[in-house]
Scaffold this motif. Structure first.
Motif, PDB file in Angstrom:
ATOM      1  N   ASN A  68       0.810  -1.226   0.000  1.00  0.00           N
ATOM      2  CA  ASN A  68       0.000   0.000   0.000  1.00  0.00           C
ATOM      3  C   ASN A  68       0.841   1.273   0.000  1.00  0.00           C
ATOM      4  O   ASN A  68       0.506   2.267   0.640  1.00  0.00           O
ATOM      5  N   GLY A  69       1.935   1.239  -0.750  1.00  0.00           N
ATOM      6  CA  GLY A  69       2.820   2.398  -0.791  1.00  0.00           C
ATOM      7  C   GLY A  69       2.239   3.552  -1.587  1.00  0.00           C
ATOM      8  O   GLY A  69       1.308   3.399  -2.386  1.00  0.00           O
ATOM      9  N   ILE A  70       2.786   4.734  -1.355  1.00  0.00           N
ATOM     10  CA  ILE A  70       2.424   5.910  -2.145  1.00  0.00           C
ATOM     11  C   ILE A  70       3.062   5.769  -3.525  1.00  0.00           C
ATOM     12  O   ILE A  70       4.234   5.447  -3.649  1.00  0.00           O
ATOM     13  N   LEU A  71       2.273   6.033  -4.563  1.00  0.00           N
ATOM     14  CA  LEU A  71       2.706   5.826  -5.940  1.00  0.00           C
ATOM     15  C   LEU A  71       3.545   7.010  -6.450  1.00  0.00           C
ATOM     16  O   LEU A  71       3.525   8.097  -5.877  1.00  0.00           O
ATOM     17  N   CYS A  72       4.268   6.785  -7.516  1.00  0.00           N
ATOM     18  CA  CYS A  72       4.978   7.794  -8.321  1.00  0.00           C
ATOM     19  C   CYS A  72       6.325   8.229  -7.733  1.00  0.00           C
ATOM     20  O   CYS A  72       6.518   8.254  -6.524  1.00  0.00           O
ATOM     21  N   ASN A  73       7.226   8.600  -8.664  1.00  0.00           N
ATOM     22  CA  ASN A  73       8.552   9.050  -8.261  1.00  0.00           C
ATOM     23  C   ASN A  73       8.954  10.390  -8.882  1.00  0.00           C
ATOM     24  O   ASN A  73      10.058  10.867  -8.645  1.00  0.00           O
ATOM     25  N   ASP A  74       8.068  11.004  -9.656  1.00  0.00           N
ATOM     26  CA  ASP A  74       8.371  12.292 -10.290  1.00  0.00           C
ATOM     27  C   ASP A  74       7.531  13.398  -9.669  1.00  0.00           C
ATOM     28  O   ASP A  74       6.299  13.387  -9.789  1.00  0.00           O
ATOM     29  N   PRO A  97      12.780  15.011  -5.586  1.00  0.00           N
ATOM     30  CA  PRO A  97      13.699  13.931  -5.217  1.00  0.00           C
ATOM     31  C   PRO A  97      14.187  13.146  -6.424  1.00  0.00           C
ATOM     32  O   PRO A  97      13.535  13.120  -7.472  1.00  0.00           O
ATOM     33  N   ILE A  98      15.335  12.505  -6.270  1.00  0.00           N
ATOM     34  CA  ILE A  98      15.827  11.594  -7.294  1.00  0.00           C
ATOM     35  C   ILE A  98      15.031  10.299  -7.206  1.00  0.00           C
ATOM     36  O   ILE A  98      14.404  10.001  -6.187  1.00  0.00           O
ATOM     37  N   THR A  99      15.047   9.510  -8.279  1.00  0.00           N
ATOM     38  CA  THR A  99      14.238   8.286  -8.337  1.00  0.00           C
ATOM     39  C   THR A  99      14.805   7.177  -7.458  1.00  0.00           C
ATOM     40  O   THR A  99      14.074   6.511  -6.727  1.00  0.00           O
ATOM     41  N   ASP A 100      16.112   6.956  -7.528  1.00  0.00           N
ATOM     42  CA  ASP A 100      16.801   5.965  -6.700  1.00  0.00           C
ATOM     43  C   ASP A 100      17.519   6.731  -5.603  1.00  0.00           C
ATOM     44  O   ASP A 100      18.556   7.352  -5.838  1.00  0.00           O
ATOM     45  N   THR A 101      16.988   6.704  -4.404  1.00  0.00           N
ATOM     46  CA  THR A 101      17.509   7.555  -3.335  1.00  0.00           C
ATOM     47  C   THR A 101      18.848   7.087  -2.778  1.00  0.00           C
ATOM     48  O   THR A 101      19.432   7.761  -1.927  1.00  0.00           O
ATOM     49  N   GLU A 102      19.360   5.956  -3.265  1.00  0.00           N
ATOM     50  CA  GLU A 102      20.699   5.507  -2.882  1.00  0.00           C
ATOM     51  C   GLU A 102      21.741   5.901  -3.925  1.00  0.00           C
ATOM     52  O   GLU A 102      22.943   5.742  -3.699  1.00  0.00           O
ATOM     53  N   ASN A 103      21.273   6.394  -5.078  1.00  0.00           N
ATOM     54  CA  ASN A 103      22.165   6.640  -6.204  1.00  0.00           C
ATOM     55  C   ASN A 103      22.556   8.124  -6.251  1.00  0.00           C
ATOM     56  O   ASN A 103      21.969   8.909  -6.986  1.00  0.00           O
ATOM     57  N   ILE A 104      23.557   8.475  -5.479  1.00  0.00           N
ATOM     58  CA  ILE A 104      23.975   9.868  -5.397  1.00  0.00           C
ATOM     59  C   ILE A 104      25.068  10.174  -6.418  1.00  0.00           C
ATOM     60  O   ILE A 104      24.927  11.062  -7.267  1.00  0.00           O
ATOM     61  N   SER A 105      26.156   9.429  -6.367  1.00  0.00           N
ATOM     62  CA  SER A 105      27.284   9.679  -7.271  1.00  0.00           C
ATOM     63  C   SER A 105      27.324   8.712  -8.446  1.00  0.00           C
ATOM     64  O   SER A 105      28.027   8.947  -9.414  1.00  0.00           O
ATOM     65  N   GLY A 106      26.580   7.606  -8.342  1.00  0.00           N
ATOM     66  CA  GLY A 106      26.643   6.558  -9.355  1.00  0.00           C
ATOM     67  C   GLY A 106      27.561   5.418  -8.967  1.00  0.00           C
ATOM     68  O   GLY A 106      27.610   4.397  -9.656  1.00  0.00           O
ATOM     69  N   ARG A 107      28.253   5.556  -7.849  1.00  0.00           N
ATOM     70  CA  ARG A 107      29.174   4.518  -7.400  1.00  0.00           C
ATOM     71  C   ARG A 107      28.616   3.706  -6.231  1.00  0.00           C
ATOM     72  O   ARG A 107      29.265   2.780  -5.747  1.00  0.00           O
ATOM     73  N   GLU A 118      10.252   2.255  -1.055  1.00  0.00           N
ATOM     74  CA  GLU A 118       9.814   3.274  -0.106  1.00  0.00           C
ATOM     75  C   GLU A 118       8.678   4.065  -0.731  1.00  0.00           C
ATOM     76  O   GLU A 118       8.400   3.936  -1.931  1.00  0.00           O
ATOM     77  N   ASP A 119       7.994   4.871   0.080  1.00  0.00           N
ATOM     78  CA  ASP A 119       6.870   5.655  -0.426  1.00  0.00           C
ATOM     79  C   ASP A 119       7.308   6.603  -1.531  1.00  0.00           C
ATOM     80  O   ASP A 119       8.428   7.140  -1.520  1.00  0.00           O
ATOM     81  N   GLY A 120       6.392   6.825  -2.465  1.00  0.00           N
ATOM     82  CA  GLY A 120       6.644   7.740  -3.557  1.00  0.00           C
ATOM     83  C   GLY A 120       6.170   9.147  -3.257  1.00  0.00           C
ATOM     84  O   GLY A 120       6.181   9.589  -2.103  1.00  0.00           O
ATOM     85  N   VAL A 121       5.700   9.855  -4.299  1.00  0.00           N
ATOM     86  CA  VAL A 121       5.483  11.299  -4.195  1.00  0.00           C
ATOM     87  C   VAL A 121       4.071  11.741  -4.556  1.00  0.00           C
ATOM     88  O   VAL A 121       3.815  12.947  -4.661  1.00  0.00           O
ATOM     89  N   MET A 122       3.118  10.817  -4.749  1.00  0.00           N
ATOM     90  CA  MET A 122       1.764  11.211  -5.127  1.00  0.00           C
ATOM     91  C   MET A 122       1.022  11.718  -3.887  1.00  0.00           C
ATOM     92  O   MET A 122       0.140  11.066  -3.337  1.00  0.00           O
ATOM     93  N   ALA A 123       1.408  12.907  -3.450  1.00  0.00           N
ATOM     94  CA  ALA A 123       0.874  13.516  -2.234  1.00  0.00           C
ATOM     95  C   ALA A 123       0.992  15.026  -2.349  1.00  0.00           C
ATOM     96  O   ALA A 123       1.746  15.541  -3.182  1.00  0.00           O
ATOM     97  N   ASP A 124       0.252  15.752  -1.506  1.00  0.00           N
ATOM     98  CA  ASP A 124       0.345  17.214  -1.581  1.00  0.00           C
ATOM     99  C   ASP A 124       1.524  17.758  -0.783  1.00  0.00           C
ATOM    100  O   ASP A 124       1.911  18.920  -0.971  1.00  0.00           O
TER     101      ASP A 124
END
Length: 365
Positions: A68-74, A97-107, A118-124
């Motif tokens: 029952n997570g919150i949908l969307c990442n954009d 927010p970035i889509t993959d919250t662990e992917n900061i530098s790419g390494r 984790e929860d997404g961004v379909m919220a006010d």
């Protein structure tokens, strides 16, 4: 909560009911996550949908998702409160927010995808650590800015390394309309969707020669009218579309492929890429069958192809992309197919699930 009176939010959470015809999201009111020392509270103004969201809502994600997570990442929104240790953002900034919250530098060796792990961004309102947030270009409206984090950064990452005058083949894949619900749940299904259209726009702006594929002549014509000068291939009426692509490049092959299909198209993508070229695997939209990969190893060796997997991009990629957009003042309004009110999130999810879009679908708050 510093600098803000907001303590509750409205959010669309998945119902996790995958029965055809039943609602896939439910509007709830809930208490906001606490604002920690390095956390940022954002008032969301727009949320963009990707087919990934409709696929998750219909039970088709190939990786586990939280219940029952919150949908969307954009998302694009305004910073309205910050923790007392936040250094990179201020109240009033535009951010997402970035889509993959662990992917900061790419390494980084781990990953965590919004709307899945984790929860997404379909919220006010949304709360994230400043480390996973990027400032968004100030010249774009909210609807345009919301398309950047996933589709935009994915297209940017897929085209990385290209130069003026090179040729890119961009796939706009479409699962047959006759596909069963089971097939559609097991495989992504899109029209000429967000990443493909974003890649086309970026490639055209960068001075690249473009070949666009689709199974729909109508969609190819629409894109040709919208972006004059592109070459098109209907892979449904031209099953040997890789050979046609070779002819269009004088037998040399394209320099790069933005590959959406997966097993059903990958080998053909390799075969129409020049020796030493690049295939950026951004999705797997067609029906996946390992038997289609029988020629993978000999083809990739013979043609010396660099096959790279693209999972959106890192925070650094998103920052670079936003800087490039701002420098050129590139408008993104032509990428928008349809805008729904936030309250019509269910309709928007179904619209994307049906593959009706040519471009981006966005919720406006």
């Amino acid at each position: 909560m510093p600098n803000s009176d907001a303590i509750r939010r409205r959010a669309f959470r998945r119902t996790d009911d995958y029965t055809p015809g039943t609602p896939k999201v439910k509007l709830v009111e809930e208490i906001l996550p606490p604002l920690g020392p390095t956390s940022v509270l954002i008032k969301v103004h727009a949320v963009a949908l990707n087919y990934r969201d409709a696929n998750i809502a219909n039970g088709g994600n190939p990786w586990p998702v939280i219940p029952n997570g919150i949908l969307c990442n954009d998302a694009a929104g305004e910073v309205i409160a910050i923790g007392d240790k936040v250094k990179t953002l201020e109240v009033g900034d535009r951010a997402g927010p970035i889509t993959d919250t662990e992917n900061i530098s790419g390494r980084e060796i781990s990953r965590s995808w919004l709307a899945a792990d984790e929860d997404g961004v379909m919220a006010d309102h949304i709360v994230f650590d400043e480390n996973v947030l990027c400032k968004l270009p100030t010249y774009l409206d909210w609807v345009e800015a919301a398309t950047i984090p996933c589709a935009g950064v994915t297209a940017w990452s897929a085209l990385k390394g290209m130069s003026i005058g090179q040729t890119v083949l961009i796939q706009g894949k479409l699962t047959p309309k006759s596909a069963s619900i089971k097939e559609r749940k097991a495989n992504f299904r899109v029209g000429t969707g967000g990443v493909s259209v974003f890649a086309l726009k970026l490639a055209k702006a960068a001075g690249l020669r473009i070949i666009l594929t689709s199974s729909s002549d109508a969609k190819l014509k629409q894109m040709s009218d919208k972006y004059p000068g592109i070459l098109t291939l209907n892979y449904s009426t031209n099953p040997e579309w890789d050979q046609e692509a070779m002819k269009l490049t004088g037998g040399e092959g394209v320099d790069i492929v933005v590959e959406n299909g997966g097993t059903g198209s990958l080998v053909k993508s390799l075969k129409c890429t020049r020796r030493g070229g690049v295939v950026s695997q951004v999705g797997y939209l067609s029906k996946q069958d390992p038997a289609d990969l029988r020629e993978l190893v000999p083809t990739i060796i013979d043609r010396r192809i660099n096959l790279r997997g693209i999972n959106a991009g890192s925070k650094h990629d998103m920052e670079d992309f936003c800087a490039a957009l701002s420098a050129a003042q590139t408008g993104l309004h032509d990428l928008i197919d349809k805008v729904f009110p936030f309250e019509q999130a269910e309709d928007a999810v179904e619209y994307v699930w049906q593959g009706k879009q040519i471009g981006k679908i966005v919720l406006r708050l």
